[in-house]
Enzyme design. Structure first.
Site, PDB file in Angstrom:
ATOM      1  CG  ASP A   1      40.531  41.114  30.501  1.00  0.00           C
ATOM      2  OD1 ASP A   1      41.726  41.039  30.819  1.00  0.00           O
ATOM      3  OD2 ASP A   1      39.612  41.147  31.332  1.00  0.00           O
TER       4      ASP A   1
ATOM      5  CD  GLN B   1      39.180  46.122  28.846  1.00  0.00           C
ATOM      6  OE1 GLN B   1      39.412  46.807  29.823  1.00  0.00           O
ATOM      7  NE2 GLN B   1      38.118  46.304  28.081  1.00  0.00           N
TER       8      GLN B   1
ATOM      9  CD  GLU C   1      39.665  40.076  37.256  1.00  0.00           C
ATOM     10  OE1 GLU C   1      39.538  41.324  37.363  1.00  0.00           O
ATOM     11  OE2 GLU C   1      40.716  39.534  36.854  1.00  0.00           O
TER      12      GLU C   1
ATOM     13  NE  ARG D   1      37.095  43.105  37.719  1.00  0.00           N
ATOM     14  CZ  ARG D   1      37.324  43.231  39.010  1.00  0.00           C
ATOM     15  NH1 ARG D   1      36.558  44.015  39.758  1.00  0.00           N
ATOM     16  NH2 ARG D   1      38.318  42.565  39.593  1.00  0.00           N
ATOM     17  CG  ASP D   2      35.198  41.093  33.821  1.00  0.00           C
ATOM     18  OD1 ASP D   2      35.407  42.282  33.530  1.00  0.00           O
ATOM     19  OD2 ASP D   2      35.969  40.427  34.551  1.00  0.00           O
TER      20      ASP D   2
ATOM     21  CG  LEU E   1      48.715  46.411  29.238  1.00  0.00           C
ATOM     22  CD1 LEU E   1      49.552  46.358  30.522  1.00  0.00           C
ATOM     23  CD2 LEU E   1      47.227  46.357  29.619  1.00  0.00           C
ATOM     24  CG  LEU E   2      46.077  42.955  23.923  1.00  0.00           C
ATOM     25  CD1 LEU E   2      46.272  42.734  22.413  1.00  0.00           C
ATOM     26  CD2 LEU E   2      46.333  41.629  24.646  1.00  0.00           C
TER      27      LEU E   2
ATOM     28  CB  SER F   1      36.167  42.692  30.326  1.00  0.00           C
ATOM     29  OG  SER F   1      37.556  42.775  30.190  1.00  0.00           O
TER      30      SER F   1
END
Length: 505
Positions: free
Chosen positions: A48, A64, A223, A168-169, A45-46, A108
């Site tokens: 962000d 990711q 996000e 996050r991110d 799985l791909l 991320s």
């Protein structure tokens, strides 16, 4: 698809035997949905896009990655480099979950340059014995040989008081020789927020506060925030989770968009207009922007959504990245255009000019599975115009335009296999001006539609049968005079590289 256990989701890639990895790679390579000219995961799985930057003559594009299957699990960063944002060379894993802080995933983050050297700032995800989330912000230095050295300690060790571990991110940007990081967060009232930090040495970060946007009840988590300025306009991108659908707006499970105005960075107040969605298709989320070698602001998004099951999951992989888009502000409106270098992929140009009417089925003898199609609407006396791509006797992806209302609709009701946990099979947007141009990029299992030279974009995955290659045009009443320009697109698969070239490191 079999249910994944927690243990399976958090198994380390490095601990899996070579035979298992080879079998998974072979399964993915045989998938009929593999893309031709989009970045996609070699396996698994791909999600962000991360760490996007132009540095020392190369573009660095990471994403990711959960390598072992089409589910969200233990995340790595997988990195590509490119000289033109069209052809990409895989560099393999750049960030691994190999410390206590990121034991449950390298989440991320973004890339930046400090004193002439390249760095990443990212969120480390840790779970305690009760599975409680612990989010910290870290920095890693990227050496000239591509190796990555993490700082020994978190540079931001906990969320500020009043905020949860949904923290996050980080997106780093530089303003007036000062480094800032904007971080997505959730306050203790369960509301999404964007938090601002500042640093002079990238090791010590001062919390300045949350950006006051007056969007107090707009989702429970924001996000992937991003901030930049174009032509005097400050733009704040973010992905609010938990926003209810409203007519043709906010129809996806989670949203992605922006507010535009003026940000007072010293007082953390942003005067802005309405929140606008970046994309009106089914499959777009978590975009990140950067500045290219020509000073243009480029956006790349994740062509997918969380909590959604896709037909390609059965083949051991999921998702891809969008084509790079050039952002501009024109007449106070944000526009997105595909980068011009994509023209390098063009082959076999075909053109046609003529009237479409109620009885038209094929104004042109086109067929295609991976192509770019430009449709210029030169005259329009029809009440509705219909464009169909990836058609067969039983399947069709329909783009409809209502002349009176200016509503453009993407309908994938008959587009073959459909993702699960998606509301409806149509997406609609109202154009600001009469339809004059459509530019379509159709890959093996996706479509990106640019309306009126970037006024609106609709991005979606398509999972049609292999014989669905037709292109058709018709109208409801009246006629339209149209010009078609079609190019076949040559992708990395033609060079026998996209499916098999990924490094296993």
């Amino acid at each position: 698809m079999a249910e994944w256990t927690r243990a399976q989701r958090y198994q380390r890639y490095e601990d899996v035997d070579n035979e298992t990895l080879e079998n998974l790679q072979q399964q993915v390579n045989l998938s009929k949905y593999r893309q031709l000219f989009h970045i996609q995961p070699k396996t698994g799985l791909l999600n962000d896009p991360n760490g996007l930057i132009y540095y020392n003559g190369l573009y660095y594009i990471s994403h990711q990655w959960f390598p072992l299957g089409p589910v969200h699990g233990l995340k790595y960063w997988y990195t590509y480099t490119s000289k033109d944002l069209v052809h990409f060379s895989p560099q393999g894993i750049s960030l691994r979950p190999d410390t206590v802080s990121d034991s449950h995933g390298v989440y991320s983050g973004s890339a930046f340059v400090y004193k002439g050297e390249l760095y990443y700032m990212y969120t480390a995800n840790h779970r305690d014995e009760e599975w409680n989330r612990v989010s910290t912000q870290h920095i890693a230095k990227v050496h000239d040989d591509g190796s990555v050295e993490k700082f020994p300690e978190a540079v931001i060790s906990h969320p500020p008081t009043g905020y949860t571990q949904h923290f996050r991110d980080p997106k780093v940007f530089i303003k007036d020789d000062t480094y800032y990081a904007i971080i997505g967060a959730q306050n203790e009232l369960g509301q999404g927020r964007a938090l601002q930090y500042r640093s002079q040495d990238i090791k010590h970060w001062e919390f300045l506060g949350e950006i006051n946007t007056n969007l107090d009840a707009f989702g429970y988590m924001w996000e992937c925030p991003d901030y930049f300025n174009i032509d005097g306009y400050d733009i704040l991108l973010f992905c609010p989770q938990g926003v209810e659908s409203d007519g043709e707006h906010f129809r996806n499970i989670y949203q992605s968009g922006y507010i535009m105005g003026q940000l007072d960075i010293n007082h953390l107040k942003m005067n802005h207009g309405d929140f606008h969605e970046l994309d009106y298709g089914f499959d777009f989320y978590a975009p990140q922007t950067f500045v290219d070698e020509f000073g243009r602001r480029i956006l790349i998004g994740w062509m997918g959504l969380p909590d959604t099951t896709y037909p390609s999951d059965q083949d051991g992989w999921a998702h891809c990245l969008t084509l790079p888009r050039v952002l501009s502000v024109e007449g106070g409106n944000l526009k997105q255009r595909p980068i011009k270098d994509l023209e390098k992929l063009r082959t076999n140009k075909e053109t046609a000019l003529g009237y479409a009417n109620k009885f038209t089925t094929k104004l042109h003898p086109y067929e295609g599975k991976q192509f770019e199609l430009i449709i210029d609407v030169l005259e329009n006396e029809a009440t509705e115009i219909y464009f169909e791509v990836r058609t067969s006797k039983s399947q069709s992806t329909l783009i409809g335009y209502n002349t009176k209302s200016r509503k453009l609709t993407l309908d994938r009701t008959d587009s073959g296999y459909l993702p699960e946990n998606v509301e409806g099979t149509t997406r609609t947007t109202t154009l600001d001006t009469d339809l004059s141009k459509l530019q379509l990029f159709v890959d093996t299992s996706s479509i990106e539609i640019f309306c009126n030279d970037g006024e609106r974009v609709l991005t979606s995955r398509l999972f049609t049968d292999e014989d669905a290659v037709g292109i058709k045009t018709s109208t409801e009443s009246g006629q339209a005079f149209l010009k078609f320009t079609k190019y076949d697109l040559k992708g990395e698969e033609d060079e026998k590289t996209i499916s098999n070239r990924g490094s296993s490191n």
